[in-house]
Design a protein around this motif. Structure first.
Motif, PDB file in Angstrom:
ATOM      1  N   MET A   1      32.645  47.908  91.403  1.00 23.04           N
ATOM      2  CA  MET A   1      32.235  47.612  90.048  1.00 23.04           C
ATOM      3  C   MET A   1      30.992  48.445  89.726  1.00 23.04           C
ATOM      4  O   MET A   1      30.059  48.501  90.503  1.00 23.04           O
ATOM      5  CB  MET A   1      31.909  46.112  89.941  1.00 23.04           C
ATOM      6  CG  MET A   1      31.268  45.736  88.646  1.00 23.04           C
ATOM      7  SD  MET A   1      30.640  44.041  88.541  1.00 23.04           S
ATOM      8  CE  MET A   1      32.018  43.075  89.005  1.00 23.04           C
ATOM      9  N   LYS A   2      31.005  49.102  88.598  1.00 12.80           N
ATOM     10  CA  LYS A   2      29.833  49.857  88.159  1.00 12.80           C
ATOM     11  C   LYS A   2      28.957  48.937  87.324  1.00 12.80           C
ATOM     12  O   LYS A   2      29.460  48.141  86.541  1.00 12.80           O
ATOM     13  CB  LYS A   2      30.252  51.070  87.344  1.00 12.80           C
ATOM     14  CG  LYS A   2      30.921  52.136  88.200  1.00 12.80           C
ATOM     15  CD  LYS A   2      31.015  53.438  87.492  1.00 12.80           C
ATOM     16  CE  LYS A   2      29.821  54.240  87.504  1.00 12.80           C
ATOM     17  NZ  LYS A   2      29.355  55.077  88.467  1.00 12.80           N
ATOM     18  N   PHE A   3      27.652  49.060  87.517  1.00 14.39           N
ATOM     19  CA  PHE A   3      26.704  48.219  86.793  1.00 14.39           C
ATOM     20  C   PHE A   3      25.551  49.089  86.338  1.00 14.39           C
ATOM     21  O   PHE A   3      24.984  49.842  87.129  1.00 14.39           O
ATOM     22  CB  PHE A   3      26.196  47.090  87.702  1.00 14.39           C
ATOM     23  CG  PHE A   3      25.193  46.200  87.035  1.00 14.39           C
ATOM     24  CD1 PHE A   3      25.594  45.193  86.187  1.00 14.39           C
ATOM     25  CD2 PHE A   3      23.841  46.385  87.257  1.00 14.39           C
ATOM     26  CE1 PHE A   3      24.671  44.379  85.566  1.00 14.39           C
ATOM     27  CE2 PHE A   3      22.905  45.573  86.643  1.00 14.39           C
ATOM     28  CZ  PHE A   3      23.324  44.566  85.793  1.00 14.39           C
ATOM     29  N   ARG A   4      25.205  49.000  85.066  1.00 10.40           N
ATOM     30  CA  ARG A   4      24.059  49.728  84.527  1.00 10.40           C
ATOM     31  C   ARG A   4      23.132  48.723  83.863  1.00 10.40           C
ATOM     32  O   ARG A   4      23.493  48.092  82.872  1.00 10.40           O
ATOM     33  CB  ARG A   4      24.501  50.778  83.510  1.00 10.40           C
ATOM     34  CG  ARG A   4      23.338  51.642  83.019  1.00 10.40           C
ATOM     35  CD  ARG A   4      23.802  52.731  82.077  1.00 10.40           C
ATOM     36  NE  ARG A   4      24.475  52.212  80.902  1.00 10.40           N
ATOM     37  CZ  ARG A   4      23.853  51.872  79.768  1.00 10.40           C
ATOM     38  NH1 ARG A   4      22.554  51.981  79.664  1.00 10.40           N
ATOM     39  NH2 ARG A   4      24.544  51.427  78.739  1.00 10.40           N
ATOM     40  N   PRO A   5      21.924  48.549  84.414  1.00 10.87           N
ATOM     41  CA  PRO A   5      20.975  47.613  83.810  1.00 10.87           C
ATOM     42  C   PRO A   5      20.540  48.096  82.426  1.00 10.87           C
ATOM     43  O   PRO A   5      20.545  49.291  82.141  1.00 10.87           O
ATOM     44  CB  PRO A   5      19.789  47.625  84.772  1.00 10.87           C
ATOM     45  CG  PRO A   5      20.276  48.267  86.015  1.00 10.87           C
ATOM     46  CD  PRO A   5      21.404  49.154  85.626  1.00 10.87           C
ATOM     47  N   LEU A   6      20.159  47.160  81.591  1.00 10.67           N
ATOM     48  CA  LEU A   6      19.691  47.487  80.250  1.00 10.67           C
ATOM     49  C   LEU A   6      18.171  47.613  80.220  1.00 10.67           C
ATOM     50  O   LEU A   6      17.467  46.955  80.987  1.00 10.67           O
ATOM     51  CB  LEU A   6      20.124  46.403  79.260  1.00 10.67           C
ATOM     52  CG  LEU A   6      21.625  46.221  79.092  1.00 10.67           C
ATOM     53  CD1 LEU A   6      21.903  45.051  78.153  1.00 10.67           C
ATOM     54  CD2 LEU A   6      22.272  47.488  78.571  1.00 10.67           C
ATOM     55  N   HIS A   7      17.686  48.458  79.346  1.00  6.13           N
ATOM     56  CA  HIS A   7      16.261  48.637  79.048  1.00  6.13           C
ATOM     57  C   HIS A   7      15.432  48.891  80.308  1.00  6.13           C
ATOM     58  O   HIS A   7      15.690  49.851  81.012  1.00  6.13           O
ATOM     59  CB  HIS A   7      15.736  47.459  78.229  1.00  6.13           C
ATOM     60  CG  HIS A   7      16.565  47.186  77.017  1.00  6.13           C
ATOM     61  ND1 HIS A   7      16.635  48.060  75.957  1.00  6.13           N
ATOM     62  CD2 HIS A   7      17.395  46.163  76.714  1.00  6.13           C
ATOM     63  CE1 HIS A   7      17.456  47.579  75.041  1.00  6.13           C
ATOM     64  NE2 HIS A   7      17.935  46.423  75.476  1.00  6.13           N
ATOM     65  N   ASP A   8      14.449  48.028  80.616  1.00  3.78           N
ATOM     66  CA  ASP A   8      13.563  48.278  81.763  1.00  3.78           C
ATOM     67  C   ASP A   8      13.963  47.454  82.985  1.00  3.78           C
ATOM     68  O   ASP A   8      13.154  47.206  83.865  1.00  3.78           O
ATOM     69  CB  ASP A   8      12.101  48.011  81.387  1.00  3.78           C
ATOM     70  CG  ASP A   8      11.815  46.547  81.115  1.00  3.78           C
ATOM     71  OD1 ASP A   8      12.761  45.813  80.755  1.00  3.78           O
ATOM     72  OD2 ASP A   8      10.658  46.134  81.257  1.00  3.78           O
ATOM     73  N   ARG A   9      15.225  47.073  83.058  1.00  2.00           N
ATOM     74  CA  ARG A   9      15.688  46.294  84.211  1.00  2.00           C
ATOM     75  C   ARG A   9      16.180  47.222  85.315  1.00  2.00           C
ATOM     76  O   ARG A   9      16.636  48.333  85.070  1.00  2.00           O
ATOM     77  CB  ARG A   9      16.772  45.320  83.787  1.00  2.00           C
ATOM     78  CG  ARG A   9      16.198  44.200  82.945  1.00  2.00           C
ATOM     79  CD  ARG A   9      17.245  43.173  82.591  1.00  2.00           C
ATOM     80  NE  ARG A   9      16.666  42.056  81.885  1.00  2.00           N
ATOM     81  CZ  ARG A   9      16.393  42.039  80.594  1.00  2.00           C
ATOM     82  NH1 ARG A   9      16.629  43.097  79.862  1.00  2.00           N
ATOM     83  NH2 ARG A   9      15.875  40.970  80.030  1.00  2.00           N
ATOM     84  N   ASP A  78      30.784  42.214  94.055  1.00  2.00           N
ATOM     85  CA  ASP A  78      31.618  42.817  95.104  1.00  2.00           C
ATOM     86  C   ASP A  78      31.224  42.331  96.497  1.00  2.00           C
ATOM     87  O   ASP A  78      31.203  43.103  97.455  1.00  2.00           O
ATOM     88  CB  ASP A  78      31.543  44.346  95.049  1.00  2.00           C
ATOM     89  CG  ASP A  78      32.100  44.913  93.754  1.00  2.00           C
ATOM     90  OD1 ASP A  78      32.980  44.259  93.155  1.00  2.00           O
ATOM     91  OD2 ASP A  78      31.663  46.000  93.344  1.00  2.00           O
ATOM     92  N   GLY A  79      30.851  41.055  96.620  1.00  2.00           N
ATOM     93  CA  GLY A  79      30.499  40.481  97.911  1.00  2.00           C
ATOM     94  C   GLY A  79      29.105  40.839  98.404  1.00  2.00           C
ATOM     95  O   GLY A  79      28.715  40.443  99.491  1.00  2.00           O
ATOM     96  N   GLN A  80      28.333  41.586  97.629  1.00  2.00           N
ATOM     97  CA  GLN A  80      26.971  41.986  98.002  1.00  2.00           C
ATOM     98  C   GLN A  80      25.970  41.235  97.133  1.00  2.00           C
ATOM     99  O   GLN A  80      26.235  40.967  95.965  1.00  2.00           O
ATOM    100  CB  GLN A  80      26.774  43.494  97.779  1.00  2.00           C
ATOM    101  CG  GLN A  80      27.688  44.371  98.586  1.00  2.00           C
ATOM    102  CD  GLN A  80      27.220  44.512 100.013  1.00  2.00           C
ATOM    103  OE1 GLN A  80      26.030  44.506 100.287  1.00  2.00           O
ATOM    104  NE2 GLN A  80      28.157  44.634 100.931  1.00  2.00           N
ATOM    105  N   GLU A  81      24.811  40.912  97.713  1.00  2.00           N
ATOM    106  CA  GLU A  81      23.760  40.242  96.951  1.00  2.00           C
ATOM    107  C   GLU A  81      22.747  41.267  96.459  1.00  2.00           C
ATOM    108  O   GLU A  81      22.315  42.139  97.211  1.00  2.00           O
ATOM    109  CB  GLU A  81      23.069  39.190  97.809  1.00  2.00           C
ATOM    110  CG  GLU A  81      23.956  37.993  98.076  1.00  2.00           C
ATOM    111  CD  GLU A  81      23.219  36.864  98.765  1.00  2.00           C
ATOM    112  OE1 GLU A  81      21.972  36.896  98.810  1.00  2.00           O
ATOM    113  OE2 GLU A  81      23.896  35.960  99.254  1.00  2.00           O
ATOM    114  N   TYR A  82      22.388  41.149  95.186  1.00  2.00           N
ATOM    115  CA  TYR A  82      21.435  42.050  94.553  1.00  2.00           C
ATOM    116  C   TYR A  82      20.411  41.233  93.779  1.00  2.00           C
ATOM    117  O   TYR A  82      20.599  40.043  93.537  1.00  2.00           O
ATOM    118  CB  TYR A  82      22.146  42.990  93.570  1.00  2.00           C
ATOM    119  CG  TYR A  82      23.153  43.912  94.198  1.00  2.00           C
ATOM    120  CD1 TYR A  82      22.762  45.111  94.769  1.00  2.00           C
ATOM    121  CD2 TYR A  82      24.506  43.592  94.202  1.00  2.00           C
ATOM    122  CE1 TYR A  82      23.689  45.970  95.340  1.00  2.00           C
ATOM    123  CE2 TYR A  82      25.439  44.442  94.770  1.00  2.00           C
ATOM    124  CZ  TYR A  82      25.022  45.627  95.336  1.00  2.00           C
ATOM    125  OH  TYR A  82      25.942  46.474  95.897  1.00  2.00           O
TER     126      TYR A  82
END
Length: 95
Positions: A1-9, A78-82
């Motif tokens: 899964m691709k994830f792109r944080p928003l703004h200053d995250r 995806d089974g990983q903790e972030y």
């Protein structure tokens, strides 16, 4: 899964702590504290300044950072903790 944080995250993956001390004592899982060090996996575009201009983030993908013990929001993908946190939650970049 691709994830792109928003703004200053920033998306951070915690770095696993050693399970053994320098003296050779093995630390059980129940006594471990959550690590305060992580690797930046993704960053947002930046935050808007008071004049409406985009201010880019200082951290980049791949940086190793230190953050507060209780900083950020824990998510599982995806089974990983972030952790998702703002740039203000980061204490510094390890070089």
């Amino acid at each position: 899964m691709k994830f792109r944080p928003l703004h200053d995250r920033i998306l951070v993956k915690r770095v696993e702590e050693e399970t053994k001390t320098k003296g050779g004592i093995i630390i059980p899982d129940t006594a471990k504290e959550k690590p305060i060090e992580g690797k930046v996996m993704a960053v947002g575009n930046g935050r808007l300044g008071e004049d409406g201009k985009l201010i880019p983030l200082e951290v980049k993908k791949g940086d190793r950072v230190l953050f507060g013990k209780y900083g950020g929001t824990e998510v599982k993908m995806d089974g990983q903790e972030y952790l998702i946190m703002r740039e203000d939650d980061i204490l510094g970049i390890l070089e």
